[in-house]
Design a protein around this motif. Structure first.
Motif, PDB file in Angstrom:
ATOM      1  N   PHE A  53      24.242 -13.387 -60.485  1.00  6.63           N
ATOM      2  CA  PHE A  53      24.940 -14.659 -60.670  1.00  6.63           C
ATOM      3  C   PHE A  53      25.491 -15.220 -59.357  1.00  6.63           C
ATOM      4  CE2 PHE A  53      25.462 -12.381 -64.750  1.00  6.63           C
ATOM      5  CZ  PHE A  53      24.761 -13.264 -65.562  1.00  6.63           C
ATOM      6  N   ARG A 123      27.276 -22.626 -69.447  1.00  5.69           N
ATOM      7  CA  ARG A 123      26.130 -21.717 -69.663  1.00  5.69           C
ATOM      8  C   ARG A 123      26.250 -20.489 -68.768  1.00  5.69           C
ATOM      9  NH1 ARG A 123      23.455 -26.592 -70.053  1.00  5.69           N
ATOM     10  NH2 ARG A 123      22.839 -26.572 -67.874  1.00  5.69           N
ATOM     11  N   ARG A 126      29.154 -18.143 -69.876  1.00  6.56           N
ATOM     12  CA  ARG A 126      28.797 -17.383 -71.086  1.00  6.56           C
ATOM     13  C   ARG A 126      27.830 -16.241 -70.745  1.00  6.56           C
ATOM     14  NH1 ARG A 126      30.843 -19.444 -75.561  1.00  6.56           N
ATOM     15  NH2 ARG A 126      31.409 -21.643 -75.635  1.00  6.56           N
ATOM     16  N   ALA A 127      26.869 -16.519 -69.880  1.00  6.06           N
ATOM     17  CA  ALA A 127      25.907 -15.484 -69.473  1.00  6.06           C
ATOM     18  C   ALA A 127      26.617 -14.363 -68.707  1.00  6.06           C
ATOM     19  CB  ALA A 127      24.798 -16.093 -68.624  1.00  6.06           C
ATOM     20  N   ALA A 130      28.760 -12.199 -71.013  1.00  5.03           N
ATOM     21  CA  ALA A 130      27.943 -11.344 -71.880  1.00  5.03           C
ATOM     22  C   ALA A 130      27.659  -9.979 -71.245  1.00  5.03           C
ATOM     23  CB  ALA A 130      26.633 -12.055 -72.237  1.00  5.03           C
TER      24      ALA A 130
END
Length: 159
Positions: A53, A123, A126-127, A130
């Motif tokens: 990320f 988005r 949230r990724a 997770a």
């Protein structure tokens, strides 16, 4: 020297002064040293798990806080994530450059700026969220479940 320092020196006698070779002080038993080492371990694990990320732990904290709370005044976001004003300013600026957050004036107080997630930021947050539990799981791996719960409770009290 301050009066307090003078008084402390006056109280020291050759018998109470510690030798530089004093065996009662060991760095590897000091809270700050151990916390720093645990932080280093956690940072290495964070980078391994979250590396795809390309975010820092502080950026992640800001994104997840915004995901959970919605639009938040920037100064409050800093307090919620334990960042001083200069740090949160830099974090928000870098997240804006990536298109993850936007700023807007707070309608009730024009002096304040609210930070909110963009669709892309939501988005991404949230990724990240997770897979983020893996960071804590791997960091606490050397501990039993009960030890991990106790450790986290004690850290919360200290912090």
């Amino acid at each position: 020297m301050t009066r307090r320092a003078d008084a402390a020196e006056d109280d020291e006698t050759p018998a109470t002064r510690r030798s530089p070779d004093d065996p009662s002080f060991r760095l590897d038993t000091q809270a700050g040293h151990l916390i720093r080492r645990a932080h280093q371990r956690n940072t290495e694990i964070f980078n391994a798990v979250m590396g795809r990320f390309s975010v820092t732990p502080t950026q992640f904290a800001a994104l997840v806080t915004l995901l959970e709370r919605g639009a938040t005044p920037q100064n409050q976001l800093g307090r919620l994530t334990a960042m001083d004003p200069a740090t949160i300013f830099g974090v928000v600026g870098r997240l804006m450059k990536r298109g993850f957050v936007r700023q807007s004036p707070v309608s009730e107080d024009a002096r304040l700026v609210a930070v909110s997630l963009t669709a892309e930021g939501e988005r991404a947050a949230r990724a990240m969220r997770a897979v983020a539990q893996e960071v804590s799981t791997r960091t606490l791996e050397p501990l039993s479940e009960e030890e991990a719960r106790t450790f986290l409770a004690l850290l919360a009290r200290v912090g």
